[in-house]
Structure formats: C-alpha cells, structure tokens
Scaffold this motif. Structure first.
Motif, PDB file in Angstrom:
ATOM      1  N   ALA A  58       0.830  -1.208   0.000  1.00  0.00           N
ATOM      2  CA  ALA A  58       0.000   0.000   0.000  1.00  0.00           C
ATOM      3  C   ALA A  58       0.864   1.257   0.000  1.00  0.00           C
ATOM      4  O   ALA A  58       0.474   2.285  -0.576  1.00  0.00           O
ATOM      5  N   ASP A  59       2.033   1.207   0.634  1.00  0.00           N
ATOM      6  CA  ASP A  59       2.939   2.353   0.635  1.00  0.00           C
ATOM      7  C   ASP A  59       3.447   2.638  -0.780  1.00  0.00           C
ATOM      8  O   ASP A  59       3.564   3.797  -1.189  1.00  0.00           O
ATOM      9  N   VAL A  60       3.766   1.599  -1.518  1.00  0.00           N
ATOM     10  CA  VAL A  60       4.280   1.778  -2.884  1.00  0.00           C
ATOM     11  C   VAL A  60       3.187   2.342  -3.789  1.00  0.00           C
ATOM     12  O   VAL A  60       3.410   3.287  -4.554  1.00  0.00           O
ATOM     13  N   VAL A  61       1.996   1.763  -3.695  1.00  0.00           N
ATOM     14  CA  VAL A  61       0.880   2.242  -4.524  1.00  0.00           C
ATOM     15  C   VAL A  61       0.578   3.700  -4.201  1.00  0.00           C
ATOM     16  O   VAL A  61       0.420   4.533  -5.105  1.00  0.00           O
ATOM     17  N   PHE A  62       0.528   4.022  -2.921  1.00  0.00           N
ATOM     18  CA  PHE A  62       0.243   5.399  -2.511  1.00  0.00           C
ATOM     19  C   PHE A  62       1.302   6.357  -3.055  1.00  0.00           C
ATOM     20  O   PHE A  62       0.978   7.452  -3.545  1.00  0.00           O
ATOM     21  N   THR A  63       2.560   5.966  -2.971  1.00  0.00           N
ATOM     22  CA  THR A  63       3.644   6.838  -3.445  1.00  0.00           C
ATOM     23  C   THR A  63       3.479   7.169  -4.924  1.00  0.00           C
ATOM     24  O   THR A  63       3.522   8.348  -5.327  1.00  0.00           O
ATOM     25  N   VAL A  64       3.277   6.150  -5.740  1.00  0.00           N
ATOM     26  CA  VAL A  64       3.181   6.373  -7.191  1.00  0.00           C
ATOM     27  C   VAL A  64       1.943   7.216  -7.515  1.00  0.00           C
ATOM     28  O   VAL A  64       2.014   8.168  -8.313  1.00  0.00           O
ATOM     29  N   GLU A  65       0.829   6.898  -6.904  1.00  0.00           N
ATOM     30  CA  GLU A  65      -0.391   7.660  -7.189  1.00  0.00           C
ATOM     31  C   GLU A  65      -0.262   9.113  -6.731  1.00  0.00           C
ATOM     32  O   GLU A  65      -0.743  10.039  -7.398  1.00  0.00           O
ATOM     33  N   THR A  66       0.410   9.334  -5.615  1.00  0.00           N
ATOM     34  CA  THR A  66       0.608  10.704  -5.120  1.00  0.00           C
ATOM     35  C   THR A  66       1.524  11.492  -6.054  1.00  0.00           C
ATOM     36  O   THR A  66       1.259  12.660  -6.374  1.00  0.00           O
ATOM     37  N   LEU A  67       2.606  10.874  -6.496  1.00  0.00           N
ATOM     38  CA  LEU A  67       3.523  11.559  -7.404  1.00  0.00           C
ATOM     39  C   LEU A  67       2.831  11.904  -8.724  1.00  0.00           C
ATOM     40  O   LEU A  67       3.124  12.933  -9.345  1.00  0.00           O
ATOM     41  N   MET A  68       1.903  11.070  -9.148  1.00  0.00           N
ATOM     42  CA  MET A  68       1.187  11.325 -10.409  1.00  0.00           C
ATOM     43  C   MET A  68       0.144  12.432 -10.273  1.00  0.00           C
ATOM     44  O   MET A  68      -0.219  13.075 -11.260  1.00  0.00           O
ATOM     45  N   LYS A  69      -0.338  12.659  -9.064  1.00  0.00           N
ATOM     46  CA  LYS A  69      -1.388  13.667  -8.858  1.00  0.00           C
ATOM     47  C   LYS A  69      -0.844  15.086  -8.836  1.00  0.00           C
ATOM     48  O   LYS A  69      -1.580  16.035  -9.133  1.00  0.00           O
TER      49      LYS A  69
END
Length: 659
Positions: free
Chosen positions: A148-159
């Motif tokens: 979940a930390d990895v998914v959150f990181t990528v989605e946050t960077l994309m936003k």
C-alpha cells in the motif's frame, strides 16, 4: 624527491590549518533543532579526543562515527521532502535512514534488493510487471511497510506536478495496484523494459513514502516531512537549524530494516554528518581525531597522509584515490538559453580547453579522461570507448567555407601522464595501466578552430582580444557550482574551465552557490558544473540511465523543475534511441551495447555538456575509532559515506575500543 614534496606540502597545510582553526571551524549549534529527539548541549572547545562529544550532546565518541557532508552545508535543514527538489539527501537521508527497492554497488557490481525481495517480473512485451516486496520491514515509528505504501507513493507523485518524478510516472504508468501486502503490480502505457530502474538507487531514485503519514497531508508538495521517517537502520536524532550537522541514531529495532536483515547489526550507535567551513578546518579535525571520514583535495589528502599515522586513503599507493566511481564529471550548458543553444558554440568552448592544464588545475592529473558521456572505468572502455575510437577519429566538425576539422586526439591521455611524471608521481610504464589511469584520449586543444566556429556564428573580438556576442555585447560566463571549491569535483571543473576560457578571451568567473542544485533543476544558469550526462549504473552495459535523462518528455521550460538533464537538451534522434533501448531485452548484452553506442554518438555530435574526467574521490579514513574500511585491497562495498549503500557498510565497520 617525492617524499620531500609531500613533507613540504604537509608543512604548508599545517600553517593553513592553524589559520583555519582560529576562525574557519564549523559553526556550533545555537538552538534546539525543530523536530529533534534530543537537545544538544552547549558547544565544546575545539581540539582533543574527549571520550564524549559534548558538542553534540554527550555522545560517546567510541560509539559515534563522524563524517563530513560531501555537498556542503544544508540549505534547508528542517525540510526532508526529498521528492521535491534537492534536500541534501547525502546528510544521512539516502545513506542511513532510507531504504530503496534496490541499490547498485559499483565496487562489487551487485544489485542489492532493499525493500524489494527480488527482481521485477515483466510480461513478454514489457508492458506490465510485478515487484515482490520484502516481508517484516517496519518504518522508524513501528508501522509495517506494505505494498500500500508503494501504490500510494506512485499515485501521489502522479497527482501533483510539483513532484520531480511526476512527468516520468504520468508518462509511463497506466495503473498501479497491490496484489497483496507484499506484491505490487504495474500496467504501463507503453513497453519499457527499464521502468523498474526508477526505483534503483544509484545516488538517487524514487523513494517510497510512508502512507500512514502522508495520506493526511493537505499539500504534499510543500510538506517538510520533519522528522524524517524511513525504513533504514538509522533514525533521525537531531539536526542543526543552521545546517552544519545532522545526527542519526541506530534504531532499537534495526533488525526490522532491510540492512539489518541482510547484513546484521550496524556497529556505530550514532553517525554525525558534519559540515566544515573550509578544507583546513576539515583536515585539522581529522588530525585531532574529531572526524573519521573526510573528502579533501589532492593536496589535502597528501597533508593528511603525511601527518596522520592512523589515517589511510582508498588505495595504499599513488594515486591513492577512489577511481572506480562511475560518474563522469565535466561541464553542462543550458541549451534553452542563447548562445548555448548553438552546437558550434558548445564545441568552440570545448576546443578552447587545454585538457592537460585543465586536469592539473582540477585534480593534479589523477583522473581518467573520457571523450564520451560515460566514465572510462569498469566495462565501459571495452564495451563502448574502445569500439568508438575509429568513429571518434573520423568525427568531423564543419567550420564553414568548406573547411572541416577532426577534433579527437588519441594521445591526449599521454599528456596527462607526462604531467603526472612532472609532479614526481610513480606513473607506470605499461600502456594498459596508463590507459586505466588516464583514459583513451580526448580532444585537441585548438583555440584557432574554436575561433573559426565562433566567427562563423557572428561572434567578434575586440582589439584587446575579448570576445563579444553576436549582438556586440561582452561575452560573460558565470560557471554555476557548489560551495566546496577546494574539494568538490563539480567545483574543480568550474575552476579549471574558467581559467581556460579566460585565457581564450571570455570574461569568465566561478559562481559558487548553496542553491546550485535547485538552480540547475530550474534552468537558472548558462553554464554549470553539473555532470554533462546522468551517470551510468556502474554495473553492466545498460546506458538507459544515461540516455533517458535526455528524453524530451522530461524537458520543462526555464523556471520549472525538470526531472531530466539540466541541460534541457533533447532531440528526436535521441528520443528514438531511448525508445529502442526501452524495447531491448536487458539481458541481450550486445544489443544493449549497440544501442548505447548509438546514443553516445548523438551526445558527442551535439555536445550538450563537455565530458572531462571520471570522478576522483580524495577520501581519508582515520582508523583511531573505526577500522575495516572498504579500501582497494578489500572492496567489500563501495567506499563512500555519502552514497546510499553506506548503510550496508555499517555492519562491517569494526570499533577499535579506543576511548
């Protein structure tokens, strides 16, 4: 003769050290740092080898490792948001407190899985991959690390466009999801066999955010992430609000970090990253055993070795230095600004350089030249530089009016060897050893040809030999660089280049700034000492990391942070080469080499930056408190304390018991 020279150098340095001790030492902490876990005591007088470091809050010296900060005083001490701009991550963030998915160790050539449990698994056409994650890892605050930390990181960077990695992930990622707590799946927008390397640390990569902290942050771009929470074996202890030092403390649950799981318990309890105002203060501190590791200049290293019985360098004999660092130093042009948007101008500035003199000024003749945008070490000469020599010898510049010029000089490295001999150094006679030390050639010193290139493009000279721009105004160059003018490799390039260009008739000067990294990222410069190309991995033949930073997708207007190369140079031809590499199987060695050579030829023709010499590490280790350093005779890991894999060195350091 050589011994006499060393002693004279040492005596001269002693004088400078005394001067430095009177007024040039590091500033002492004056206030409680924000976010710190403890309150440092009042500063102690300099000198002595006290059992406790009262300057830093009574830390026991025999349990404390002290190293200097390579990139200088921290300009934003309370800001640990490494995902936005430069935050002096070598002050312990990347090298002790953070664990990436993978790291590369240039000394061993190994890829080290950190938060990842193994290699990524791609589908057949490289449009999807899964990454297995290490189990049992926790963050510094005890929370578990999961997919979940990895998914959150990528989605946050994309936003958020304010993140440096935004454009990369927007360009590449169609979706990211957690298959389970320890498996992440990516679908990509297009084939990219190197996508995972964005998480491979080699002096920087995309770090993973702790979701449980960042998910409640209102504006993640301006969030300072203080205190820093990572998964590495050390956690933040305290820092100086003026940026002179940062202290890290070994986690009580170090065995919940990838470092602890792989290599065991780190030996130092505390690690201090400390800035020194000048080289004299740095050397004096080491001679009095107040710092264990320092990065110095050529003369500084001689002074340490001459006067310190407990000190050593990376190599036990000349040239003493770390010369297997896979970074190619040199000069970068901002191709978004005139006249550096003109290839002829860039080549003219290269041909105005006498590389033998340049190397003497920069590193006292101890580095290996490279005519292309990768260093001359490891497998790179055999795979790339030597096969390119026939092409380089035939490479031709158009001077106008039907006149041409072949700039390559295969004998340029011999001139460096002659310089080293003139300094009394023990230069080997074996040509193969000489090539290893000095490279396989560079470019001719041809100021007359440089003049023709400039005149061809409308430049003129005054009666006293000063160059004017095509609009008739004086040509001034400010070479942007950092603050370590005596010891920094970037800084040494600027110092040397400015001397060469001044002699050529340009009003050139060094522009030293603590904000150099940020100014490079936003394009607020004309010429800088930023590396002329992104460094290769340092292991294997893949030049994806070098070439992809020239990708036009990452180029931003001046004033905006770029996630590509600061030169802001790109071309459709280079984009096509990058695309070809993305679709090349990384395990097909020769195919990878062939595409890499295509990219290097483009970079030479366009010359967005001047490659000069491979990074030279003048480091000195004091063995009074700590031993088993990874020297050339025992390179169990890379030797630096500022690189990410430093944390993997800490379990192997041995305390001497000195108190």
């Amino acid at each position: 003769m050589r011994r006499t020279r060393l002693l004279l150098t040492g005596l001269l340095l002693v004088v400078s050290l005394i001067i430095a001790a009177c007024g040039g030492g590091p500033a002492a902490p004056a206030a409680t740092p924000a976010g710190s876990a403890t309150t440092p005591a009042a500063p102690a007088p300099a000198g002595g080898t006290d059992a406790t470091l009262t300057e830093f809050g009574d830390l026991p010296r025999h349990e404390t490792l002290i190293v200097d900060i390579l990139t200088g005083r921290v300009g934003s001490p309370d800001d640990f948001n490494n995902w936005v701009g430069w935050k002096w991550r070598d002050r312990g963030m990347q090298n002790l407190a953070n664990e990436p998915l993978w790291s590369v160790d240039f000394a061993t050539g190994k890829i080290i899985p950190g938060l990842a449990e193994g290699d990524p698994v791609y589908n057949a056409d490289f449009t999807a991959l899964t990454i297995p994650l290490r189990k049992g890892v926790t963050w510094h605050d005890g929370q578990p690390f999961t997919a979940a930390d990895v998914v959150f990181t990528v989605e946050t960077l994309m936003k958020h466009e304010g993140f440096g990695d935004n454009s990369f992930f927007v360009e590449n990622v169609k979706s990211v999801s957690a298959v389970d707590d320890h498996t992440v799946a990516f679908e990509l927008n297009a084939p990219n066999s190197r996508f995972h390397t964005r998480f491979l640390d080699r002096w920087g990569c995309t770090w993973i955010m702790p979701k449980h902290i960042w998910e409640s942050v209102e504006d993640p771009v301006t969030f300072k992430f203080n205190p820093f929470i990572g998964t590495g074996p050390y956690k933040l202890h305290s820092f100086d609000p003026s940026g002179f030092w940062t202290i890290w403390e070994k986690r009580a649950d170090w065995d919940k970090s990838p470092t602890g799981m792989m290599y065991g318990e780190p030996k130092p309890k505390y690690v201090i990253f400390r800035y020194f105002a000048n080289e004299g203060a740095k050397i004096l501190a080491q001679l009095t055993h107040q710092v264990d590791v320092v990065n110095v200049s050529s003369d500084g290293l001689k002074a340490v070795l001459t006067q310190c019985d407990s000190c050593r360098a990376y190599q036990l004999n000349w040239p003493y230095v770390v010369n297997n660092d896979p970074a190619q130093t040199g000069i970068t042009f901002n191709t978004a600004r005139a006249p550096y948007d003109n290839r002829d101008v860039r080549w003219a500035l290269l041909l105005a350089i006498d590389i033998a003199e340049y190397m003497g000024i920069a590193v006292d003749g101890t580095g290996a030249l490279s005519p292309v945008h990768i260093p001359s070490l490891s497998n790179y000469p055999k795979d790339f530089i030597q096969p390119m020599l026939p092409w380089l010898e035939e490479f031709t510049l158009d001077l106008g009016n039907g006149e041409t010029f072949k700039p390559f000089d295969r004998n340029a490295s011999q001139r460096i060897a002659e310089y080293a001999r003139s300094r009394g150094y023990a230069v080997p006679d074996d040509p193969a050893e000489q090539a290893k030390l000095f490279g396989y050639g560079w470019y001719k010193y041809a100021p007359d040809v440089a003049e023709k290139l400039l005149v061809k493009n409308g430049f003129t000279k005054t009666s006293d030999g000063k160059w004017l721009l095509p609009d008739g105004t004086p040509w001034k160059i400010r070479c942007l660089t950092g603050t370590q003018l005596a010891t920094g490799m970037g800084e040494r390039n600027c110092v040397a280049a400015v001397q060469q260009w001044k002699r050529f008739g340009i009003d050139a000067e060094v522009y030293s700034s603590e904000a150099a990294a940020s100014l490079n990222a936003t394009g607020d410069f004309d010429v800088s000492s930023n590396w002329p190309a992104q460094e290769p991995w340092g292991a294997g033949p893949d030049l994806y990391r070098v070439l992809d930073y020239y990708n036009s997708a990452y180029v931003k207007p001046v004033g905006e942070n770029t996630s590509g190369h600061p030169s802001r140079w790109s071309s459709p031809e280079m984009d096509a080469t990058i695309e070809k590499l993305r679709q090349t199987d990384p395990t097909n060695y020769q195919a990878v080499v062939d595409v890499g050579i295509e990219g290097l030829k483009i970079a030479v023709r366009e010359m967005p930056g001047i490659p000069t010499y491979g990074y030279v590490g003048f480091i000195a280790w004091d063995q009074t408190y700590w031993t088993n350093w990874p020297g050339a005779e025992n390179p169990y890991t890379q030797p630096y304390t500022h690189w990410g894999p430093f944390k993997y060195m800490t379990p192997f350091l041995q305390p001497t018991g000195t108190r």
